[in-house]
Design an enzyme around this catalytic site. Sequence first.
Site, PDB file in Angstrom:
ATOM      1  N   ARG A 158     -27.630 -10.093  26.145  1.00  0.00           N
ATOM      2  CA  ARG A 158     -28.272 -10.617  27.351  1.00  0.00           C
ATOM      3  C   ARG A 158     -29.443 -11.548  27.026  1.00  0.00           C
ATOM      4  O   ARG A 158     -29.618 -12.593  27.643  1.00  0.00           O
ATOM      5  CB  ARG A 158     -28.748  -9.431  28.212  1.00  0.00           C
ATOM      6  N   LEU A 166     -30.074 -11.525  34.407  1.00  0.00           N
ATOM      7  CA  LEU A 166     -30.772 -12.235  33.329  1.00  0.00           C
ATOM      8  C   LEU A 166     -31.917 -11.388  32.786  1.00  0.00           C
ATOM      9  O   LEU A 166     -32.498 -10.569  33.510  1.00  0.00           O
ATOM     10  CB  LEU A 166     -31.288 -13.577  33.854  1.00  0.00           C
ATOM     11  N   ASN A 208     -32.842 -16.000  45.102  1.00  0.00           N
ATOM     12  CA  ASN A 208     -31.583 -15.262  45.178  1.00  0.00           C
ATOM     13  C   ASN A 208     -31.271 -14.952  46.637  1.00  0.00           C
ATOM     14  O   ASN A 208     -32.190 -14.834  47.453  1.00  0.00           O
ATOM     15  CB  ASN A 208     -31.693 -13.955  44.386  1.00  0.00           C
ATOM     16  N   HIS A 233     -29.105 -12.102  48.935  1.00  0.00           N
ATOM     17  CA  HIS A 233     -28.456 -10.793  48.792  1.00  0.00           C
ATOM     18  C   HIS A 233     -27.921 -10.366  50.149  1.00  0.00           C
ATOM     19  O   HIS A 233     -28.648 -10.414  51.147  1.00  0.00           O
ATOM     20  CB  HIS A 233     -29.458  -9.767  48.257  1.00  0.00           C
ATOM     21  N   ASP A 276     -32.508  -7.608  42.727  1.00  0.00           N
ATOM     22  CA  ASP A 276     -32.602  -7.524  44.195  1.00  0.00           C
ATOM     23  C   ASP A 276     -33.966  -7.042  44.667  1.00  0.00           C
ATOM     24  O   ASP A 276     -34.081  -6.289  45.652  1.00  0.00           O
ATOM     25  CB  ASP A 276     -31.465  -6.644  44.768  1.00  0.00           C
TER      26      ASP A 276
HETATM   27  C1  GRF Z   1     -23.243 -14.143  48.937  1.00  0.00           C
HETATM   28  O1  GRF Z   1     -23.005 -13.163  49.911  1.00  0.00           O
HETATM   29  C2  GRF Z   1     -24.580 -13.904  48.271  1.00  0.00           C
HETATM   30  O2  GRF Z   1     -25.537 -13.347  49.110  1.00  0.00           O
HETATM   31  C3  GRF Z   1     -24.230 -12.942  47.174  1.00  0.00           C
HETATM   32  O3  GRF Z   1     -22.998 -13.420  46.696  1.00  0.00           O
HETATM   33  C4  GRF Z   1     -22.287 -14.062  47.755  1.00  0.00           C
HETATM   34  C5  GRF Z   1     -21.840 -15.407  47.244  1.00  0.00           C
HETATM   35  O4  GRF Z   1     -20.775 -15.917  48.000  1.00  0.00           O
HETATM   36  N1  GRF Z   1     -25.265 -12.879  46.164  1.00  0.00           N
HETATM   37  P1  GRF Z   1     -19.969 -17.229  47.542  1.00  0.00           P
HETATM   38  O5  GRF Z   1     -19.480 -17.028  46.127  1.00  0.00           O
HETATM   39  O6  GRF Z   1     -20.920 -18.395  47.618  1.00  0.00           O
HETATM   40  O7  GRF Z   1     -18.872 -17.353  48.546  1.00  0.00           O
END
Ligand code: GRF
Length: 193
Positions: free
Chosen positions: A67, A95, A111, A113, A149
Site C-alpha cells: 500500500r 491509500l 470523497n 460516500h 469515510d
Molecule cells: C458512488 O456511489 C460513490 O459515492 C461511491 O462509489 C460510487 C461510484 O459510482 N464512493 P460510479 O462508479 O461513478 O458509478
Amino acid sequence: MNKRIAVLVSGTGSLLDAMIKDGLPIDLVVADRPCRGIDVVTLSAQPAIPAAVLYRASYGKGLAFKRELYTAWLTDFLERFGIDIVVMAGFMTVLSPMIFEPRHYGGRILNSHPSLLPLFKGDRAVRDALASGVQITGTTIHVATPEVDSGPILAQEEVPILDGDTEGTLHERIKQVERVLYPKTIRAFAAHL
Ligand code: GRF
C-alpha cells in the site's frame, strides 16, 4: 477555475461522466485497474483529458499489497501533473497516510460516500442501510483523511428508501443525487482553496 483537478476511479465512472458533462475542468483521470471509468474519459471527453491506469495489481494482492509503495507512486504521479485537488469518485483503493500529509495532498482530497456519514461507513454502505431498516439514507461529500469515510463534511443530501428497493435501485437513486451534488461541491471547494 485555476485549480488543477484529478479524478480517481475504479468502477463504472458514472460520477466522473456527470462531472465531465457538468463542464467541470478535469486535468487528469487515474484508475487503479482497467474499468469503465477509463472508457468514459476516452469515449466522451472533448477536449481529451489525460487518463492513465496505475495498476494496483502490480503491487501485490490481498495482504501482500504494498500500500505504501502504491500510494507513493500515485502521489508522485499526481504531483508531476501539478494536481491541486484529488477527487475520489468510486476509487476502491484505500491509500496510506503519506498522501494525506500537508506536504502532499492533506486537506485537498475529496470523497463521496453513499450514506449519511457517520452512519454506514465502508464499502457496503447501501446494503447496510437497507438491512438496518432506516427510512432515509443519502450521500456525503467530505474531505478525505487517512481514516476511511471520515473527515470534514462538505455536503450531505438525503435520499428516501422506498418499498421494494434493492441495493441496486437504492444506490442508483443515491448516485442521481451525487451526480449533481458532487460537481457543485467540488466547484465551491476549489473556489475557496
Ligand atoms: C458512488 O456511489 C460513490 O459515492 C461511491 O462509489 C460510487 C461510484 O459510482 N464512493 P460510479 O462508479 O461513478 O458509478
